[in-house]
Design a protein around this motif. Structure first.
Motif, PDB file in Angstrom:
ATOM      1  N   LEU A 114       0.809  -1.205   0.000  1.00  0.00           N
ATOM      2  CA  LEU A 114       0.000   0.000   0.000  1.00  0.00           C
ATOM      3  C   LEU A 114       0.847   1.261   0.000  1.00  0.00           C
ATOM      4  N   ASP A 115       0.649   2.106  -0.997  1.00  0.00           N
ATOM      5  CA  ASP A 115       1.269   3.430  -0.990  1.00  0.00           C
ATOM      6  C   ASP A 115       0.530   4.282   0.034  1.00  0.00           C
ATOM      7  N   MET A 116       1.223   5.227   0.619  1.00  0.00           N
ATOM      8  CA  MET A 116       0.569   6.077   1.620  1.00  0.00           C
ATOM      9  C   MET A 116      -0.102   7.273   0.967  1.00  0.00           C
ATOM     10  N   ALA A 137       7.663   6.375  -1.140  1.00  0.00           N
ATOM     11  CA  ALA A 137       8.865   7.063  -1.615  1.00  0.00           C
ATOM     12  C   ALA A 137       9.160   8.315  -0.795  1.00  0.00           C
ATOM     13  N   TYR A 138       8.326   8.592   0.191  1.00  0.00           N
ATOM     14  CA  TYR A 138       8.521   9.763   1.045  1.00  0.00           C
ATOM     15  C   TYR A 138       9.243   9.362   2.329  1.00  0.00           C
ATOM     16  N   GLU A 139      10.214  10.177   2.728  1.00  0.00           N
ATOM     17  CA  GLU A 139      10.933   9.918   3.978  1.00  0.00           C
ATOM     18  C   GLU A 139      10.206  10.496   5.184  1.00  0.00           C
ATOM     19  N   ALA A 140       9.304  11.439   4.927  1.00  0.00           N
ATOM     20  CA  ALA A 140       8.539  12.068   6.006  1.00  0.00           C
ATOM     21  C   ALA A 140       7.226  12.579   5.431  1.00  0.00           C
ATOM     22  N   PHE A 141       6.266  12.781   6.329  1.00  0.00           N
ATOM     23  CA  PHE A 141       4.948  13.274   5.955  1.00  0.00           C
ATOM     24  C   PHE A 141       4.590  14.444   6.850  1.00  0.00           C
ATOM     25  N   ALA A 142       3.842  15.394   6.291  1.00  0.00           N
ATOM     26  CA  ALA A 142       3.371  16.533   7.086  1.00  0.00           C
ATOM     27  C   ALA A 142       1.985  16.209   7.621  1.00  0.00           C
ATOM     28  N   LYS A 143       1.813  16.384   8.933  1.00  0.00           N
ATOM     29  CA  LYS A 143       0.514  16.140   9.558  1.00  0.00           C
ATOM     30  C   LYS A 143       0.316  17.200  10.634  1.00  0.00           C
ATOM     31  N   ALA A 144      -0.756  17.953  10.497  1.00  0.00           N
ATOM     32  CA  ALA A 144      -1.098  19.017  11.459  1.00  0.00           C
ATOM     33  C   ALA A 144       0.081  19.977  11.633  1.00  0.00           C
ATOM     34  N   GLY A 149       4.531  -3.218   8.486  1.00  0.00           N
ATOM     35  CA  GLY A 149       5.753  -2.418   8.416  1.00  0.00           C
ATOM     36  C   GLY A 149       5.742  -1.476   7.234  1.00  0.00           C
ATOM     37  N   ILE A 150       6.805  -0.644   7.182  1.00  0.00           N
ATOM     38  CA  ILE A 150       6.966   0.341   6.109  1.00  0.00           C
ATOM     39  C   ILE A 150       8.273   0.074   5.375  1.00  0.00           C
ATOM     40  N   VAL A 151       8.199   0.199   4.061  1.00  0.00           N
ATOM     41  CA  VAL A 151       9.380   0.118   3.207  1.00  0.00           C
ATOM     42  C   VAL A 151       9.587   1.487   2.578  1.00  0.00           C
ATOM     43  N   TYR A 152      10.800   2.023   2.728  1.00  0.00           N
ATOM     44  CA  TYR A 152      11.141   3.275   2.048  1.00  0.00           C
ATOM     45  C   TYR A 152      11.619   2.918   0.650  1.00  0.00           C
ATOM     46  N   TYR A 153      10.847   3.318  -0.352  1.00  0.00           N
ATOM     47  CA  TYR A 153      11.146   3.015  -1.748  1.00  0.00           C
ATOM     48  C   TYR A 153      12.035   4.099  -2.350  1.00  0.00           C
ATOM     49  N   ASN A 154      13.160   3.681  -2.900  1.00  0.00           N
ATOM     50  CA  ASN A 154      14.053   4.567  -3.631  1.00  0.00           C
ATOM     51  C   ASN A 154      14.564   3.763  -4.819  1.00  0.00           C
ATOM     52  N   SER A 155      14.179   4.149  -6.019  1.00  0.00           N
ATOM     53  CA  SER A 155      14.489   3.359  -7.212  1.00  0.00           C
ATOM     54  C   SER A 155      15.982   3.266  -7.502  1.00  0.00           C
ATOM     55  N   VAL A 156      16.785   4.141  -6.925  1.00  0.00           N
ATOM     56  CA  VAL A 156      18.231   4.142  -7.184  1.00  0.00           C
ATOM     57  C   VAL A 156      18.930   3.012  -6.424  1.00  0.00           C
ATOM     58  N   PHE A 157      18.394   2.631  -5.283  1.00  0.00           N
ATOM     59  CA  PHE A 157      19.040   1.633  -4.427  1.00  0.00           C
ATOM     60  C   PHE A 157      18.198   0.369  -4.331  1.00  0.00           C
ATOM     61  N   GLU A 158      18.865  -0.742  -4.030  1.00  0.00           N
ATOM     62  CA  GLU A 158      18.193  -2.034  -3.902  1.00  0.00           C
ATOM     63  C   GLU A 158      17.635  -2.284  -2.507  1.00  0.00           C
TER      64      GLU A 158
END
Length: 151
Positions: free
Chosen positions: A52-54, A96-103, A126-135
């Motif tokens: 699931l994408d956030m 693909a986001y390292e952080a999210f803005a909330k309130a 759990g969460i996976v940080y997606y970055n297409s440059v790295f495996e």
């Protein structure tokens, strides 16, 4: 294995599907591109796993559809639907986001993982940080999938 991939970005979705196809030959992909299409799918069928994408649009984007209001936490709406109807399906967030803005405040991935784990303890894995440059994203995804996937 039926896996619902909820992702609106074509390149990211293609990379996820390719990684899954290579790792799991019996993989049966199901695709949703928005909050509404994910919920529509779940009304009819419950997969064995959801990736699931956030950040998702409200509706599928198309030639005549702008996608509606963008939802920075659209993935949470899908998780709420899963909880509301007590669906038994593990969910891994791939973002693909390292952080999210909330309130008005920034929430990093660890903070978001803690919030999702507290709010959705049955399904959230759990969460996976997606970055297409790295495996590293693939390795983390497969690590989280170990507990929910039967080879």
């Amino acid at each position: 294995m039926k896996i619902l991939v909820v992702e609106d970005e074509d390149p990211k979705r293609a990379n996820i599907l390719a990684a899954l196809s290579n790792q799991f030959p019996s993989f049966q992909p199901k695709i949703a591109r928005s909050v509404s299409s994910a919920i529509k799918f779940l009304r009819e069928e419950v997969p064995e796993l959801i990736l699931l994408d956030m950040s998702l649009p409200t509706f599928d984007i198309g030639p005549q559809e702008s996608g509606g209001r963008p939802q920075g936490f659209g993935g949470i709406e899908v998780l709420r639907y899963i909880d509301r109807f007590e669906l038994d399906v593990p969910v891994i967030v791939v973002t693909a986001y390292e952080a999210f803005a909330k309130a008005g405040q920034q929430i990093d991935l660890n903070g978001l993982a803690n919030q999702l784990s507290d709010a959705h303890p049955v399904n959230f894995r759990g969460i996976v940080y997606y970055n297409s440059v790295f495996e590293a994203w693939r390795e983390e995804l497969f690590r989280l999938m170990e507990d929910v996937v039967v080879p």
